[in-house]
Design an enzyme around this catalytic site. Structure first.
Site, PDB file in Angstrom:
ATOM      1  N   SER B 171       1.020  -1.272   0.102  1.00  0.00           N
ATOM      2  CA  SER B 171      -0.060  -0.030  -0.169  1.00  0.00           C
ATOM      3  C   SER B 171       0.597   1.224   0.088  1.00  0.00           C
ATOM      4  O   SER B 171       1.711   1.356  -0.900  1.00  0.00           O
ATOM      5  CB  SER B 171      -0.897  -0.264   1.257  1.00  0.00           C
ATOM      6  OG  SER B 171      -1.944   0.883   0.945  1.00  0.00           O
ATOM      7  N   ASP B 337      -8.464  -6.748  -4.740  1.00  0.00           N
ATOM      8  CA  ASP B 337      -7.960  -5.288  -4.287  1.00  0.00           C
ATOM      9  C   ASP B 337      -8.789  -4.451  -5.257  1.00  0.00           C
ATOM     10  O   ASP B 337      -8.076  -4.320  -6.412  1.00  0.00           O
ATOM     11  CB  ASP B 337      -6.445  -5.198  -4.076  1.00  0.00           C
ATOM     12  CG  ASP B 337      -6.014  -3.851  -3.543  1.00  0.00           C
ATOM     13  OD1 ASP B 337      -6.648  -3.154  -3.424  1.00  0.00           O
ATOM     14  OD2 ASP B 337      -4.809  -3.994  -3.440  1.00  0.00           O
ATOM     15  N   HIS B 370      -7.932  -5.245  -0.554  1.00  0.00           N
ATOM     16  CA  HIS B 370      -6.715  -4.834  -0.121  1.00  0.00           C
ATOM     17  C   HIS B 370      -5.904  -5.290   1.025  1.00  0.00           C
ATOM     18  O   HIS B 370      -4.903  -5.333   1.143  1.00  0.00           O
ATOM     19  CB  HIS B 370      -6.865  -3.140  -0.152  1.00  0.00           C
ATOM     20  CG  HIS B 370      -5.565  -2.463   0.059  1.00  0.00           C
ATOM     21  ND1 HIS B 370      -4.551  -2.477  -0.702  1.00  0.00           N
ATOM     22  CD2 HIS B 370      -5.139  -1.609   0.971  1.00  0.00           C
ATOM     23  CE1 HIS B 370      -3.514  -1.642  -0.328  1.00  0.00           C
ATOM     24  NE2 HIS B 370      -3.768  -1.159   0.450  1.00  0.00           N
TER      25      HIS B 370
END
Lengths: 399, 399
Positions: B171, B337, B370
């Protein structure tokens, strides 16, 4: 670095926001159901008196066979094809509904009413509670999509219409269409649920809950009693609208419309100003929404959507909702809609197929996301036009 | 109907939230860069003094060739593999990092530092501004991913490490990995950007803007000066976290985890209580987050992510960021995601391919959204283990 000037907290807006109850929205037609004609709600409470604000377009024919009920979405209203009294903008579906349009008001008699729980003249949390003489606020009962439809039934009764030629709606409007078809099947000749779902998904409940918490977190919400305090929870409702608005668009639509384009500036400002166009756009969506919508209505209507689950009370079998139906269905979805994705429409179609119902299903190719149902999408318009024309022939409507 | 008891606005929390600056997070190791060693930021300001709080795991070998820098995400911290001092929970990546784990601390020397702008001991908006003797608040400069990485460079210099064996992160951590590889290529033997993007999308900027507006709309934010007023914008930060949390999960994950399951009740309550489990879950996520995170840090870090665009300053050609690189890359994405979808990772891989870089790309099949990068995903773990082992051989690390 100072607080950015165009940040929502400091935006006091036009201050023009009025409480739009039946008393002060004289521009709309209103059906008033008196105290002795209460509506029994899903929560088992009786609600009375009730006002149902509505607009009509076109003429009802002699045998009352050409009426189309248009059901509006979460933040819509009865002004489907005429100017909105607050924003002065054209009707929210005036591209689809009007003379010569796919929903042709030269041919059909179109009725659109503000939903129960709304804030454009129909009874809702901003209306006066006869028990206290003050706005209901959180004393308004939690309502359901079924309750909204039952209020619409009273309006259709008022017109003396036995059977609607069609019920048409997108998003939450589509939920009402499904509820009509399930609970009042004999009164629905054809039904057009668009960009909708037979029950609200976990993710959609989650987004709604964020919006509600944003409203409730605003001290100006005053525990729901802001009307009495002369306040409006502007900031909270604005944040709720911003979050919701993202879900109405597709990532592609956002990318094509805004990308990482900067707002009136050649470079990053290293601040919390709206550097990016998408930020400025969202802030605008938030602040203008507050001028036309009641915060408590937002809470109640999102709650009604969360509660919607057509199969739940029917043995958890969606098909049971449509068993024996003679209604003709046209189910429409859009490829880039991630709020009510095509698989939700497919679930509706599967249930209809399971009871051998008359159903056509069209998935429209669009990159506009959920909002596509409100936009000029030629294939979508052709679908609606074609379905209604063909259903009209079956219903024996004069061409 | 009364105001629901478990609604966020009335949740005053544990009251235990402390301002976690370098002064009161004694549990962490801290590198202190004095006034005469300022960091020149992307906004062209000089920042000093600077504290960089960090944790290490394992032993640095004699030739300092076995160091892995782990970069944390938006709400992460340096406690990658050891107990969090506030929540008392295990390290946020303790499933991946530790003795015998894929990032094996028996073999590698793992460094993880709290990012610049953070609130777990590194200098951020809650730190004391030497110019005023009070917390920076909004006087803290807007920082970038590049600034965060430049602070990490000082930490790596401090250890006397010429070249990191690997930089690993998911991320926003992945953005730091990419920035390291682009701006400090010669100091990165291998790089593992996970579930990330080479630039922040319009939709992601939009979600961040909603979160920031939610914080700023909270009167307890006090224009960013809440520390001085002894307040914490709990409600605003909680709403921001709730909105963000939805984006960390997939619709499937929400559906499987919660569906429309009701919370400790056999039926709907017709209220604004958390009827649905997903509502209760989100409220919990919001209120516990506030106990461990600083609201202004949330604003600054989301802003840094929005500003991230690796190609922008390189002629708008992403491949230019990697031209001539000798770094070995392993790019990882997860199928479900939607915050950093696989196409973002593909853009990274295409850019690396365009400069004939050494890159492997793995898309992991997962329905966890995610968040998958933080969870036990066997294929993901095998990928990391395999890549690091193979890179270790090339680097000449003893097995």
């Amino acid at each position: 670095m100072s607080v950015p000037p165009n940040f929502a907290n400091t935006d006091t807006g036009s201050g023009s926001r009025q409480r739009l109850t039946e008393a002060n929205n004289p521009s709309s037609k209103v059906l008033r159901l008196p105290q002795d004609q209460p509506l029994r709600l899903a929560c088992d409470q009786l609600l009375a008196p009730i006002s149902i604000a509505y607009e009509t377009y076109g003429e009802l024919n002699a045998d009352k066979s050409n009426a189309i009920l248009v059901c509006h979405a979460l933040t819509g209203d009865q002004y489907v094809a005429s100017e909105h009294p607050v924003t002065k903008k054209p009707g929210w579906w005036s591209t689809l509904v009007g003379p010569g349009k796919p929903v042709d008001t030269n041919r059909y008699f179109v009725i659109c009413s503000n939903i129960l729980g709304g804030c454009m003249g129909s009874t809702g949390p901003a209306s006066i509670d006869p028990a206290t003489g003050k706005p209901y606020g959180l004393n308004f009962p939690v309502i359901t999509i079924g309750d909204m439809v039952n209020a619409q039934v009273r309006l259709i009764d008022h017109f003396g219409i036995d059977q609607l030629f069609s019920v048409v709606g997108g998003s939450m409007g589509g939920m009402q269409v499904l509820e009509w078809a399930a609970s009042h099947s004999e009164r629905v000749f054809s039904a057009v649920p668009i960009a909708t779902a037979p029950r609200h998904s976990s993710q959609n409940i989650a987004f709604h809950e964020v919006g509600r918490q944003a409203v409730m977190a605003d001290p100006d919400w005053c525990g729901g009693d802001y009307h009495s305090h002369g306040k409006v929870p502007r900031n909270g409702l604005s944040v709720a609208r911003m979050a919701a608005h993202i879900t109405y668009l597709s990532e592609d639509a956002l990318h094509h419309k805004f990308g990482r384009n900067l707002q009136n500036r050649s470079q990053l400002t290293f601040s919390f100003n709206a550097d990016f166009q998408v930020e400025s756009y969202l802030r605008h969506q938030g602040s203008t929404f507050v001028d036309r919508f009641d915060a408590n209505s937002y809470l109640y209507i999102t709650r009604a959507m969360d509660y919607f689950d057509l199969g739940a009370s029917r043995g958890d079998v969606l098909a049971n909702a449509f068993r024996g139906t003679k209604t003709r269905f046209c189910v429409v979805s859009f490829t880039s809609d991630w709020l009510y994705p095509t698989r939700e429409s497919r679930a509706i179609v599967h249930a209809l197929n399971a009871v051998a119902a008359n159903v056509s299903f069209v998935e429209i190719d669009s990159d506009k996301g959920h909002d596509a149902f409100l936009l000029k999408e030629p294939e979508f318009f052709a679908t609606i036009h074609g379905f209604l024309s063909s259903a009209g022939v079956k219903r024996g409507l004069k061409v």
